[in-house]
Scaffold this active site. Structure first.
Site, PDB file in Angstrom:
ATOM      1  N   PHE A  53       0.931  -1.302  -0.050  1.00  0.00           N
ATOM      2  CA  PHE A  53       0.024   0.022   0.091  1.00  0.00           C
ATOM      3  C   PHE A  53       0.840   1.039  -0.061  1.00  0.00           C
ATOM      4  O   PHE A  53       2.013   1.296   0.610  1.00  0.00           O
ATOM      5  CB  PHE A  53      -0.999   0.012   1.274  1.00  0.00           C
ATOM      6  N   ASP A  62       1.648  -4.763   8.758  1.00  0.00           N
ATOM      7  CA  ASP A  62       0.437  -3.967   8.431  1.00  0.00           C
ATOM      8  C   ASP A  62      -0.817  -4.824   8.419  1.00  0.00           C
ATOM      9  O   ASP A  62      -0.702  -5.579   7.439  1.00  0.00           O
ATOM     10  CB  ASP A  62       0.589  -3.041   7.044  1.00  0.00           C
ATOM     11  N   TYR A  76     -10.911   1.165  10.373  1.00  0.00           N
ATOM     12  CA  TYR A  76     -12.005   1.687   9.690  1.00  0.00           C
ATOM     13  C   TYR A  76     -12.609   0.648   8.725  1.00  0.00           C
ATOM     14  O   TYR A  76     -13.654   1.030   8.094  1.00  0.00           O
ATOM     15  CB  TYR A  76     -12.053   3.407   9.173  1.00  0.00           C
ATOM     16  N   LYS A  77     -11.927  -0.400   8.512  1.00  0.00           N
ATOM     17  CA  LYS A  77     -12.330  -1.455   7.501  1.00  0.00           C
ATOM     18  C   LYS A  77     -13.285  -2.540   8.091  1.00  0.00           C
ATOM     19  O   LYS A  77     -14.437  -2.196   8.282  1.00  0.00           O
ATOM     20  CB  LYS A  77     -11.085  -1.951   6.776  1.00  0.00           C
ATOM     21  N   ARG A  97     -12.300  -3.863  -6.957  1.00  0.00           N
ATOM     22  CA  ARG A  97     -12.354  -5.008  -5.618  1.00  0.00           C
ATOM     23  C   ARG A  97     -13.583  -5.279  -4.989  1.00  0.00           C
ATOM     24  O   ARG A  97     -14.293  -4.207  -4.984  1.00  0.00           O
ATOM     25  CB  ARG A  97     -11.539  -4.091  -4.712  1.00  0.00           C
TER      26      ARG A  97
END
Ligand code: PLP
Length: 408
Positions: free
Chosen positions: A126, A195, A220-221, A367
């Site tokens: 990322f 991560d 927040y995912k 995705r």
């Protein structure tokens, strides 16, 4: 054999983790497959936030630091998170953004190997992980070494201080074996930073069993903490005494209210904290984590694999023109499926117009994230049905999709 909607209904009935969708404030009829970007609102969060704002802040004012337990909020949230990543509550804290937490953690990790010069990051990581690693390398005078995502351990040698990887790739959904990669890093004397943004809450992680060193993850995912909710960090107990993170703030001091001029680090993971905790955001996160109460991580994983298995099987069967990028082996798959198509942006937008929400990642990836707490097999079936319709009717080629929105 052709898979039917009835098959999906049956899979839902047999699921090891019956849907908890009623806990979430999801619009009726929407198939939300974007929980790997931003998890939905847990229904009890608005009342909790309103209470924190009106009663604790509005009426309680400054006394709420003690009376409402604000000083313990980060530790309480850490305790709720800890079982999801296989660690002890005392070794986790929560507070800054993921990127800032990565910075603090990369530096702390590198400082454990002061005689080494290299930090390794893989090339498809990322972007923030790569940017922060480059910044850390510059700050500390280290070399940033880019590894091959297919085998990052091939870049390890005795010069490497830190190997920093995201457990699940944000584009492809490919999953690393944390224990095996960590063991390879340890073999050359390096430490690992994991991560876990795309893992926590959907993919089991046992950091303790994997003998990992550090981990950072957003909330927040799959944890549904809300936009920009604070990240967590875990430090292996064996590293805590020698820990030295670079942003020395008063909340990481051993005795903040002594107001001394000299910095004395707090014991344990508390040293990773910098400043005043974001009380409203932490309260929303604490409340959102109640959605995981009574959920076994193994059941989350079983349900997630069953959802992604069905999605892959249906795409193979009904949309063969689209390439499934995500590994098919369970051991190498996170909780999302990535499809490659030259017109992926238009496909995602056309699906959103039909109530099936995924997202697009440049250059050609659609995705779809599967969150076992609220996604069902029937939704998977309906999503692929919508994909078939979009492609058959060329909806993805609508002129409106020729230019891209800021957030894709
Ligand atoms: C793997 C990974 N790391 C980090 C981040 C984001 O970091 P931040 O919370 O600082 O925006 C994301 C966001 O999607 C991510 O997928």
């Amino acid at each position: 054999m052709t898979l039917t909607r009835e098959d999906a209904v049956r899979l839902d009935a047999d699921s090891p983790l019956p849907s908890r969708r009623e806990l979430f404030d999801l619009p009726d009829g929407m198939v939300y497959l974007c929980g790997n970007s931003l998890g939905p609102l847990v229904r009890s969060v608005p009342d909790r936030v309103a209470d924190v704002v009106r009663r604790e802040w509005g009426a309680g004012l400054v006394s709420s630091w003690n009376a409402a337990g604000w000083t313990h909020l980060a530790a309480r949230v850490g305790a709720r998170l800890a079982p999801l990543v296989g660690v002890e509550a005392a070794d986790v804290t929560v507070g800054d953004s993921t990127s800032v937490t990565l910075f603090k953690t990369f530096v702390a990790a590198a400082r454990l190997r002061p005689d080494r010069r290299v930090i390794v990051v893989e090339r498809s990581t990322f972007p923030t992980d790569g940017y922060v690693a480059a910044g850390v390398a510059r700050t500390l005078g280290l070399e940033l070494r880019w590894a091959d995502p297919a085998d990052p351990t091939a870049s390890l040698d005795e010069d490497v201080a830190v190997l920093a990887l995201t457990q699940v790739d944000f584009r492809s959904g490919a999953l690393y074996d944390v224990a095996a990669v960590t063991a390879a890093a340890h073999e050359v004397g390096a430490v690992t930073v994991w991560d876990l943004c795309h893992s926590t809450g959907a993919v089991p992680v046992d950091l303790t069993a994997a003998d990992a060193d550090f981990a950072v993850g957003c909330t927040y995912k799959y944890l549904n903490g809300g936009p920009g909710s604070p990240a967590f960090v875990w430090v292996a107990p064996r590293h805590q005494d020698a820990l030295e993170q670079p942003v020395q703030g008063w909340w990481g001091h051993a005795d903040p209210f002594a107001m001394s001029l000299e910095f004395t680090p707090a014991a344990g993971v508390q040293q990773m904290v910098v400043g005043t905790p974001p009380v409203i955001a932490l309260s929303a996160l604490e409340e959102s984590l109640t959605a995981f109460e009574g959920v076994a991580v193994a059941d989350l994983r079983a349900a997630s694999l069953s959802l992604t298995d069905l999605f892959v099987a249906l795409v193979d069967e009904r949309v063969p023109s689209v390439e499934v990028v995500t590994p098919r082996e369970h051991a190498r798959r996170g909780s999302q499926v990535a499809l490659r198509h030259d017109e992926a942006y238009g496909i995602v937008q056309a699906l959103i117009a039909r109530g099936v929400v995924g997202d697009f990642r440049s250059p050609d990836i659609a995705r779809f994230g599967f969150a076992p707490l609220y996604n069902t097999h029937v939704e998977v079936f309906d999503a692929v049905d919508a994909l078939v319709t979009v492609l058959a009717s060329d909806e993805h080629r609508a002129p409106a999709y020729a230019s891209r929105l800021a957030v894709t």
